[in-house]
Design a protein around this motif. Structure first.
Motif, PDB file in Angstrom:
ATOM      1  N   ALA A 249      40.705  83.539 -14.100  1.00 56.92           N
ATOM      2  CA  ALA A 249      41.146  84.185 -15.335  1.00 56.92           C
ATOM      3  C   ALA A 249      41.025  83.249 -16.534  1.00 56.92           C
ATOM      4  O   ALA A 249      40.548  83.651 -17.605  1.00 56.92           O
ATOM      5  CB  ALA A 249      42.590  84.664 -15.181  1.00 56.92           C
ATOM      6  N   ARG A 250      41.431  82.014 -16.389  1.00 56.61           N
ATOM      7  CA  ARG A 250      41.387  81.138 -17.558  1.00 56.61           C
ATOM      8  C   ARG A 250      39.959  80.724 -17.918  1.00 56.61           C
ATOM      9  O   ARG A 250      39.656  80.513 -19.094  1.00 56.61           O
ATOM     10  CB  ARG A 250      42.309  79.939 -17.388  1.00 56.61           C
ATOM     11  CG  ARG A 250      41.995  78.931 -16.331  1.00 56.61           C
ATOM     12  CD  ARG A 250      43.024  77.793 -16.430  1.00 56.61           C
ATOM     13  NE  ARG A 250      42.792  76.721 -15.481  1.00 56.61           N
ATOM     14  CZ  ARG A 250      43.452  76.560 -14.344  1.00 56.61           C
ATOM     15  NH1 ARG A 250      44.401  77.427 -13.992  1.00 56.61           N
ATOM     16  NH2 ARG A 250      43.180  75.528 -13.549  1.00 56.61           N
ATOM     17  N   PHE A 251      39.055  80.654 -16.927  1.00 57.97           N
ATOM     18  CA  PHE A 251      37.657  80.366 -17.275  1.00 57.97           C
ATOM     19  C   PHE A 251      36.996  81.583 -17.906  1.00 57.97           C
ATOM     20  O   PHE A 251      36.154  81.448 -18.804  1.00 57.97           O
ATOM     21  CB  PHE A 251      36.893  79.885 -16.047  1.00 57.97           C
ATOM     22  CG  PHE A 251      36.984  78.400 -15.839  1.00 57.97           C
ATOM     23  CD1 PHE A 251      36.052  77.545 -16.402  1.00 57.97           C
ATOM     24  CD2 PHE A 251      38.028  77.852 -15.112  1.00 57.97           C
ATOM     25  CE1 PHE A 251      36.148  76.164 -16.233  1.00 57.97           C
ATOM     26  CE2 PHE A 251      38.140  76.481 -14.935  1.00 57.97           C
ATOM     27  CZ  PHE A 251      37.204  75.632 -15.499  1.00 57.97           C
ATOM     28  N   ARG A 252      37.357  82.773 -17.459  1.00 57.11           N
ATOM     29  CA  ARG A 252      36.783  83.982 -18.069  1.00 57.11           C
ATOM     30  C   ARG A 252      37.226  84.124 -19.531  1.00 57.11           C
ATOM     31  O   ARG A 252      36.503  84.708 -20.356  1.00 57.11           O
ATOM     32  CB  ARG A 252      37.196  85.228 -17.276  1.00 57.11           C
ATOM     33  CG  ARG A 252      36.413  85.408 -15.981  1.00 57.11           C
ATOM     34  CD  ARG A 252      36.655  86.780 -15.379  1.00 57.11           C
ATOM     35  NE  ARG A 252      35.911  86.964 -14.148  1.00 57.11           N
ATOM     36  CZ  ARG A 252      34.636  87.325 -14.066  1.00 57.11           C
ATOM     37  NH1 ARG A 252      33.952  87.522 -15.178  1.00 57.11           N
ATOM     38  NH2 ARG A 252      34.049  87.479 -12.898  1.00 57.11           N
ATOM     39  N   GLU A 253      38.386  83.604 -19.839  1.00 59.69           N
ATOM     40  CA  GLU A 253      38.852  83.656 -21.236  1.00 59.69           C
ATOM     41  C   GLU A 253      38.026  82.745 -22.141  1.00 59.69           C
ATOM     42  O   GLU A 253      37.918  82.985 -23.347  1.00 59.69           O
ATOM     43  CB  GLU A 253      40.328  83.239 -21.312  1.00 59.69           C
ATOM     44  CG  GLU A 253      41.293  84.260 -20.737  1.00 59.69           C
ATOM     45  CD  GLU A 253      42.714  83.739 -20.750  1.00 59.69           C
ATOM     46  OE1 GLU A 253      42.920  82.570 -21.187  1.00 59.69           O
ATOM     47  OE2 GLU A 253      43.626  84.475 -20.316  1.00 59.69           O
ATOM     48  N   ARG A 254      37.413  81.719 -21.580  1.00 56.99           N
ATOM     49  CA  ARG A 254      36.738  80.693 -22.380  1.00 56.99           C
ATOM     50  C   ARG A 254      35.215  80.785 -22.331  1.00 56.99           C
ATOM     51  O   ARG A 254      34.543  80.215 -23.202  1.00 56.99           O
ATOM     52  CB  ARG A 254      37.152  79.299 -21.879  1.00 56.99           C
ATOM     53  CG  ARG A 254      38.646  79.045 -21.867  1.00 56.99           C
ATOM     54  CD  ARG A 254      38.947  77.764 -21.099  1.00 56.99           C
ATOM     55  NE  ARG A 254      40.383  77.576 -20.866  1.00 56.99           N
ATOM     56  CZ  ARG A 254      40.869  76.780 -19.911  1.00 56.99           C
ATOM     57  NH1 ARG A 254      40.047  76.111 -19.119  1.00 56.99           N
ATOM     58  NH2 ARG A 254      42.169  76.657 -19.769  1.00 56.99           N
ATOM     59  N   ALA A 255      34.651  81.444 -21.310  1.00 56.14           N
ATOM     60  CA  ALA A 255      33.193  81.458 -21.150  1.00 56.14           C
ATOM     61  C   ALA A 255      32.756  82.787 -20.549  1.00 56.14           C
ATOM     62  O   ALA A 255      33.545  83.502 -19.923  1.00 56.14           O
ATOM     63  CB  ALA A 255      32.748  80.300 -20.253  1.00 56.14           C
ATOM     64  N   ASP A 256      31.487  83.114 -20.732  1.00 61.52           N
ATOM     65  CA  ASP A 256      30.908  84.343 -20.197  1.00 61.52           C
ATOM     66  C   ASP A 256      30.476  84.095 -18.753  1.00 61.52           C
ATOM     67  O   ASP A 256      29.395  83.551 -18.496  1.00 61.52           O
ATOM     68  CB  ASP A 256      29.715  84.776 -21.052  1.00 61.52           C
ATOM     69  CG  ASP A 256      29.099  86.075 -20.563  1.00 61.52           C
ATOM     70  OD1 ASP A 256      29.796  86.817 -19.833  1.00 61.52           O
ATOM     71  OD2 ASP A 256      27.930  86.348 -20.909  1.00 61.52           O
ATOM     72  N   ILE A 257      31.311  84.488 -17.824  1.00 58.10           N
ATOM     73  CA  ILE A 257      31.026  84.310 -16.402  1.00 58.10           C
ATOM     74  C   ILE A 257      30.342  85.577 -15.907  1.00 58.10           C
ATOM     75  O   ILE A 257      30.949  86.643 -15.866  1.00 58.10           O
ATOM     76  CB  ILE A 257      32.307  84.039 -15.602  1.00 58.10           C
ATOM     77  CG1 ILE A 257      33.102  82.872 -16.209  1.00 58.10           C
ATOM     78  CG2 ILE A 257      31.983  83.795 -14.138  1.00 58.10           C
ATOM     79  CD1 ILE A 257      32.362  81.564 -16.235  1.00 58.10           C
ATOM     80  N   VAL A 258      29.069  85.477 -15.531  1.00 58.38           N
ATOM     81  CA  VAL A 258      28.324  86.673 -15.153  1.00 58.38           C
ATOM     82  C   VAL A 258      28.569  87.068 -13.700  1.00 58.38           C
ATOM     83  O   VAL A 258      28.559  88.256 -13.369  1.00 58.38           O
ATOM     84  CB  VAL A 258      26.818  86.511 -15.426  1.00 58.38           C
ATOM     85  CG1 VAL A 258      26.564  86.330 -16.910  1.00 58.38           C
ATOM     86  CG2 VAL A 258      26.215  85.346 -14.653  1.00 58.38           C
ATOM     87  N   ARG A 259      28.744  86.116 -12.836  1.00 61.43           N
ATOM     88  CA  ARG A 259      29.071  86.377 -11.432  1.00 61.43           C
ATOM     89  C   ARG A 259      29.883  85.192 -10.895  1.00 61.43           C
ATOM     90  O   ARG A 259      29.920  84.124 -11.497  1.00 61.43           O
ATOM     91  CB  ARG A 259      27.811  86.558 -10.574  1.00 61.43           C
ATOM     92  CG  ARG A 259      26.990  87.817 -10.866  1.00 61.43           C
ATOM     93  CD  ARG A 259      27.722  89.074 -10.471  1.00 61.43           C
ATOM     94  NE  ARG A 259      26.995  90.272 -10.870  1.00 61.43           N
ATOM     95  CZ  ARG A 259      26.229  90.991 -10.052  1.00 61.43           C
ATOM     96  NH1 ARG A 259      26.076  90.626  -8.794  1.00 61.43           N
ATOM     97  NH2 ARG A 259      25.633  92.086 -10.484  1.00 61.43           N
ATOM     98  N   THR A 260      30.505  85.396  -9.728  1.00 56.49           N
ATOM     99  CA  THR A 260      31.298  84.352  -9.091  1.00 56.49           C
ATOM    100  C   THR A 260      30.853  84.202  -7.646  1.00 56.49           C
ATOM    101  O   THR A 260      30.487  85.185  -6.994  1.00 56.49           O
ATOM    102  CB  THR A 260      32.796  84.700  -9.150  1.00 56.49           C
ATOM    103  OG1 THR A 260      33.188  84.864 -10.512  1.00 56.49           O
ATOM    104  CG2 THR A 260      33.643  83.607  -8.525  1.00 56.49           C
TER     105      THR A 260
END
Length: 372
Positions: A249-260
């Motif tokens: 959640a906190r990385f998605r708030e800061r960067a565009d995460i296309v997949r995990t």
């Protein structure tokens, strides 16, 4: 010229430049920040690389960089393939030095890949990767390296019913390193695959002969936080799901995460408690001709997000920004080369129900197949 032809041509040229990967790496010291790899560690890497052929520079090689570790240490990784100069080196080593366990393991895989109508070759092709634990091994990586196979020929996609293929790859790795087959371990590997959602893929298999026994699986392509967390619950991952949710959640708030992606340790008793999260800012597919090309700014938002993590050493993140560079032309006695350099992925390790490690996997690769 296809990729195998380009690799073969580059290997021929590199053979004129020196004998070992240590000879090649020695020319790149000024391109690698001492913040990422210090001089003592560099010498240990050169010692390890000095036992490998220079022709391996024609296929991706690079370093695992612990961003949570203040010491400038790194592990070393290389690629090789059956049927070209890098593979021939290991074939020769296995014939002439019975004590070389790495060469023997590699050649066991080669024999299975080259067998008539080989199911292993149909899945992974003829390539494999080795990862040397430089920091953990006195004497510059004398322990057996980790061995990895990637399903580059046939994607092991979720929902595709490829359970038998998954077993083929797992069995090949287990046999290559001389482990006895354990039916419960293989069943757990297959169970991890069968639980995958559609549009995910089992991206790599790895074993670490010098560590506690486990089969490392990388499952890539989860579209959402909810999807990966549901998957972890379904396979019985013993960690705390809220810890995973918090990191994503906190990385998605800061960067565009296309997949995990999820890196899982599978054992006889089930899935291990340590989880590697790979948050993807750029989708990579093995068959893509531009697989090893990064845009110069692709990783900037993610690296900026990393700066907010107390775990991470800020100076290492700053040094990592400069790792990604445009393709660079190099000149040598055998001709011109293009050097590609970039970040393959960054892994966030969750253990003890918290983010405990962050590791960057960076690569270099040379091509001598340059038009005049």
């Amino acid at each position: 010229m296809d990729i195998d032809e380009a690799v073969a041509l580059t290997q021929d040229h590199l053979a004129e430049e020196g004998g070992t990967m240590g000879d090649l790496l020695g020319r790149f010291r000024d391109r690698i920040s001492p913040v990422l790899i210090g001089d003592p560690q560099w010498e240990r890497i050169l010692e390890c690389a000095g036992k490998l052929p220079i022709t391996m520079g024609a296929q991706p090689f690079g370093f695992e960089l612990p961003l949570h570790e203040s010491r400038p240490v790194a592990d070393f990784g290389v690629s090789l393939a059956s049927g070209n100069r890098s593979g021939d080196f290991f074939e020769e080593r296995a014939r002439t030095d019975e004590a070389d366990e790495t060469a023997r393991a590699v050649c066991r895989l080669f024999r299975e890949m080259e067998a008539p109508d080989s199911p292993l070759r149909d899945i992974v092709g003829r390539k494999l990767m080795l990862e040397y634990d430089i920091d953990a091994a006195p004497g510059g990586g004398n322990s057996l390296p980790g061995i990895f196979l990637r399903p580059g020929e046939r994607a092991l996609s979720g929902g595709a019913g490829l359970r038998k293929d998954v077993g083929v790859v797992a069995d090949a790795l287990v046999s290559a390193v001389g482990w006895a087959r354990i039916s419960a371990e293989r069943e757990n590997v297959e169970r991890v695959y069968l639980a995958q959602p559609e549009d995910t893929r089992l991206d790599s298999f790895g074993v670490f002969p010098s560590r506690e026994r486990t089969i490392r699986l990388a499952v890539m392509g989860f579209k959402s936080q909810g999807e990966i967390c549901s998957y972890l619950e379904s396979i019985g991952w013993p960690g705390q799901i809220p810890a995973v949710e918090a990191v994503i959640a906190r990385f998605r708030e800061r960067a565009d995460i296309v997949r995990t992606g999820a890196n899982l340790d599978v054992r006889e008793e089930g899935v291990g408690p340590t989880l590697g999260l790979t948050l993807i800012v750029k989708q990579r597919y093995t068959k893509d001709s531009r697989y090893w090309l990064d845009g110069l700014t692709d990783w900037d938002p993610f690296l900026e997000a990393m700066r907010h993590e107390d775990l991470v050493v800020p100076e290492k993140v700053e040094a990592l920004v400069d790792w990604v560079s445009k393709p660079t032309t190099l000149f040598a006695k055998s001709g011109r080369y293009i050097l590609l350099r970039g970040i393959h992925h960054i892994k966030l390790v969750i253990s003890g129900n918290r983010l405990s490690q962050a590791k960057a996997y960076v690569y270099m690769v040379l091509s001598g197949a340059v038009s005049p």
